[in-house]
Scaffold this motif. Structure first.
Motif, PDB file in Angstrom:
ATOM      1  N   GLN A 171     -49.879 -25.785  66.253  1.00  0.00           N
ATOM      2  CA  GLN A 171     -51.272 -25.352  66.223  1.00  0.00           C
ATOM      3  C   GLN A 171     -52.022 -25.890  65.007  1.00  0.00           C
ATOM      4  OE1 GLN A 171     -52.740 -23.754  68.769  1.00  0.00           O
ATOM      5  NE2 GLN A 171     -50.793 -23.949  69.811  1.00  0.00           N
ATOM      6  N   THR A 172     -51.491 -26.890  64.335  1.00  0.00           N
ATOM      7  CA  THR A 172     -52.199 -27.462  63.201  1.00  0.00           C
ATOM      8  C   THR A 172     -53.418 -28.215  63.719  1.00  0.00           C
ATOM      9  OG1 THR A 172     -50.911 -29.504  63.260  1.00  0.00           O
ATOM     10  CG2 THR A 172     -50.078 -27.705  61.854  1.00  0.00           C
ATOM     11  N   PRO A 173     -54.437 -28.369  62.866  1.00  0.00           N
ATOM     12  CA  PRO A 173     -55.634 -29.088  63.328  1.00  0.00           C
ATOM     13  C   PRO A 173     -55.329 -30.502  63.826  1.00  0.00           C
ATOM     14  CG  PRO A 173     -56.100 -27.924  61.297  1.00  0.00           C
ATOM     15  CD  PRO A 173     -54.621 -27.789  61.540  1.00  0.00           C
ATOM     16  N   ASP A 174     -54.440 -31.223  63.153  1.00  0.00           N
ATOM     17  CA  ASP A 174     -54.115 -32.583  63.593  1.00  0.00           C
ATOM     18  C   ASP A 174     -53.410 -32.583  64.938  1.00  0.00           C
ATOM     19  OD1 ASP A 174     -55.228 -33.675  61.318  1.00  0.00           O
ATOM     20  OD2 ASP A 174     -53.319 -33.785  60.248  1.00  0.00           O
ATOM     21  N   HIS A 175     -52.497 -31.665  65.110  1.00  0.00           N
ATOM     22  CA  HIS A 175     -51.755 -31.576  66.368  1.00  0.00           C
ATOM     23  C   HIS A 175     -52.698 -31.226  67.518  1.00  0.00           C
ATOM     24  CE1 HIS A 175     -48.093 -31.108  68.728  1.00  0.00           C
ATOM     25  NE2 HIS A 175     -48.661 -30.046  69.277  1.00  0.00           N
ATOM     26  N   LEU A 176     -53.594 -30.302  67.275  1.00  0.00           N
ATOM     27  CA  LEU A 176     -54.560 -29.896  68.286  1.00  0.00           C
ATOM     28  C   LEU A 176     -55.512 -31.039  68.632  1.00  0.00           C
ATOM     29  CD1 LEU A 176     -55.414 -27.448  69.974  1.00  0.00           C
ATOM     30  CD2 LEU A 176     -56.932 -26.813  68.117  1.00  0.00           C
ATOM     31  N   ALA A 177     -55.978 -31.754  67.620  1.00  0.00           N
ATOM     32  CA  ALA A 177     -56.885 -32.884  67.861  1.00  0.00           C
ATOM     33  C   ALA A 177     -56.197 -33.963  68.682  1.00  0.00           C
ATOM     34  CB  ALA A 177     -57.384 -33.439  66.530  1.00  0.00           C
ATOM     35  N   ARG A 178     -54.936 -34.266  68.379  1.00  0.00           N
ATOM     36  CA  ARG A 178     -54.204 -35.271  69.159  1.00  0.00           C
ATOM     37  C   ARG A 178     -54.008 -34.809  70.600  1.00  0.00           C
ATOM     38  NH1 ARG A 178     -51.415 -35.599  64.269  1.00  0.00           N
ATOM     39  NH2 ARG A 178     -49.700 -34.332  65.080  1.00  0.00           N
ATOM     40  N   ALA A 179     -53.790 -33.513  70.788  1.00  0.00           N
ATOM     41  CA  ALA A 179     -53.627 -32.987  72.148  1.00  0.00           C
ATOM     42  C   ALA A 179     -54.919 -33.165  72.954  1.00  0.00           C
ATOM     43  CB  ALA A 179     -53.226 -31.515  72.097  1.00  0.00           C
ATOM     44  N   PHE A 180     -56.064 -32.884  72.333  1.00  0.00           N
ATOM     45  CA  PHE A 180     -57.341 -33.070  73.032  1.00  0.00           C
ATOM     46  C   PHE A 180     -57.571 -34.545  73.328  1.00  0.00           C
ATOM     47  CE2 PHE A 180     -58.342 -28.712  72.274  1.00  0.00           C
ATOM     48  CZ  PHE A 180     -59.367 -28.401  73.148  1.00  0.00           C
ATOM     49  N   ALA A 181     -57.236 -35.422  72.396  1.00  0.00           N
ATOM     50  CA  ALA A 181     -57.418 -36.860  72.611  1.00  0.00           C
ATOM     51  C   ALA A 181     -56.570 -37.329  73.789  1.00  0.00           C
ATOM     52  CB  ALA A 181     -57.075 -37.634  71.344  1.00  0.00           C
ATOM     53  N   ARG A 182     -55.335 -36.835  73.878  1.00  0.00           N
ATOM     54  CA  ARG A 182     -54.467 -37.204  75.010  1.00  0.00           C
ATOM     55  C   ARG A 182     -55.007 -36.663  76.327  1.00  0.00           C
ATOM     56  NH1 ARG A 182     -50.474 -35.783  71.354  1.00  0.00           N
ATOM     57  NH2 ARG A 182     -50.166 -33.789  72.405  1.00  0.00           N
ATOM     58  N   CYS A 183     -55.480 -35.418  76.315  1.00  0.00           N
ATOM     59  CA  CYS A 183     -55.984 -34.796  77.550  1.00  0.00           C
ATOM     60  C   CYS A 183     -57.170 -35.557  78.141  1.00  0.00           C
ATOM     61  CB  CYS A 183     -56.413 -33.357  77.287  1.00  0.00           C
ATOM     62  SG  CYS A 183     -55.056 -32.208  77.134  1.00  0.00           S
ATOM     63  N   PHE A 184     -58.036 -36.040  77.271  1.00  0.00           N
ATOM     64  CA  PHE A 184     -59.254 -36.681  77.758  1.00  0.00           C
ATOM     65  C   PHE A 184     -59.184 -38.204  77.684  1.00  0.00           C
ATOM     66  CE2 PHE A 184     -60.678 -32.366  76.913  1.00  0.00           C
ATOM     67  CZ  PHE A 184     -61.400 -32.105  78.058  1.00  0.00           C
ATOM     68  N   ALA A 185     -57.987 -38.768  77.524  1.00  0.00           N
ATOM     69  CA  ALA A 185     -57.820 -40.223  77.511  1.00  0.00           C
ATOM     70  C   ALA A 185     -57.815 -40.745  78.943  1.00  0.00           C
ATOM     71  CB  ALA A 185     -56.518 -40.588  76.806  1.00  0.00           C
ATOM     72  N   GLY A 186     -58.189 -41.987  79.104  1.00  0.00           N
ATOM     73  CA  GLY A 186     -58.135 -42.628  80.413  1.00  0.00           C
ATOM     74  C   GLY A 186     -59.352 -42.334  81.270  1.00  0.00           C
ATOM     75  N   PRO A 187     -59.364 -42.915  82.453  1.00  0.00           N
ATOM     76  CA  PRO A 187     -60.519 -42.787  83.345  1.00  0.00           C
ATOM     77  C   PRO A 187     -60.806 -41.349  83.778  1.00  0.00           C
ATOM     78  CG  PRO A 187     -59.010 -44.490  84.150  1.00  0.00           C
ATOM     79  CD  PRO A 187     -58.359 -43.831  82.980  1.00  0.00           C
ATOM     80  N   SER A 188     -59.780 -40.577  84.049  1.00  0.00           N
ATOM     81  CA  SER A 188     -60.010 -39.192  84.475  1.00  0.00           C
ATOM     82  C   SER A 188     -60.617 -38.369  83.352  1.00  0.00           C
ATOM     83  CB  SER A 188     -58.700 -38.549  84.929  1.00  0.00           C
ATOM     84  OG  SER A 188     -58.217 -39.178  86.080  1.00  0.00           O
ATOM     85  N   GLY A 189     -60.130 -38.562  82.149  1.00  0.00           N
ATOM     86  CA  GLY A 189     -60.672 -37.850  80.993  1.00  0.00           C
ATOM     87  C   GLY A 189     -62.109 -38.238  80.718  1.00  0.00           C
ATOM     88  N   GLU A 190     -62.404 -39.518  80.824  1.00  0.00           N
ATOM     89  CA  GLU A 190     -63.777 -39.989  80.618  1.00  0.00           C
ATOM     90  C   GLU A 190     -64.717 -39.410  81.678  1.00  0.00           C
ATOM     91  OE1 GLU A 190     -64.934 -41.698  78.011  1.00  0.00           O
ATOM     92  OE2 GLU A 190     -62.913 -41.665  77.163  1.00  0.00           O
TER      93      GLU A 190
END
Length: 92
Positions: free
Chosen positions: A28-47
């Motif tokens: 739940q660290t800020p960096d870990h959470l930010a990377r999780a959001f970046a992964r979730c919204f990566a790619g065409p579906s995320g965009e």
């Protein structure tokens, strides 16, 4: 007159000691959470999902006669989308 009935401190979680900060969960660290959001919204579906969220919130304009509740609701939605975008940017 009777006294108010309050539960004993022990049943409320242990008293003042329970209010101390606990060690942070590494997931739940800020960096870990930010990377999780970046992964979730990566790619065409995320965009596509982000574009949809932005069209519903940041690109929406209310009529002049919109009430306070509608304005506050939309501002809350905009804030949430802005927070998601900030986390994505920090996680890249």
């Amino acid at each position: 007159m009777s006294e108010p009935v309050l539960p004993p401190m022990a049943s409320l979680g242990g008293g003042w000691e329970s209010l101390e900060r606990r060690p942070a969960d590494p997931d739940q660290t800020p960096d870990h959470l930010a990377r999780a959001f970046a992964r979730c919204f990566a790619g065409p579906s995320g965009e596509l999902a982000l574009a949809h969220l932005e069209s519903l919130t940041r690109q929406r304009v209310l009529a002049p006669e919109a009430g306070d509740a509608a304005l506050w609701h939309l501002e809350g939605q905009r804030h949430l989308v802005a927070r998601i975008l900030a986390l994505i940017a920090a996680g890249r």
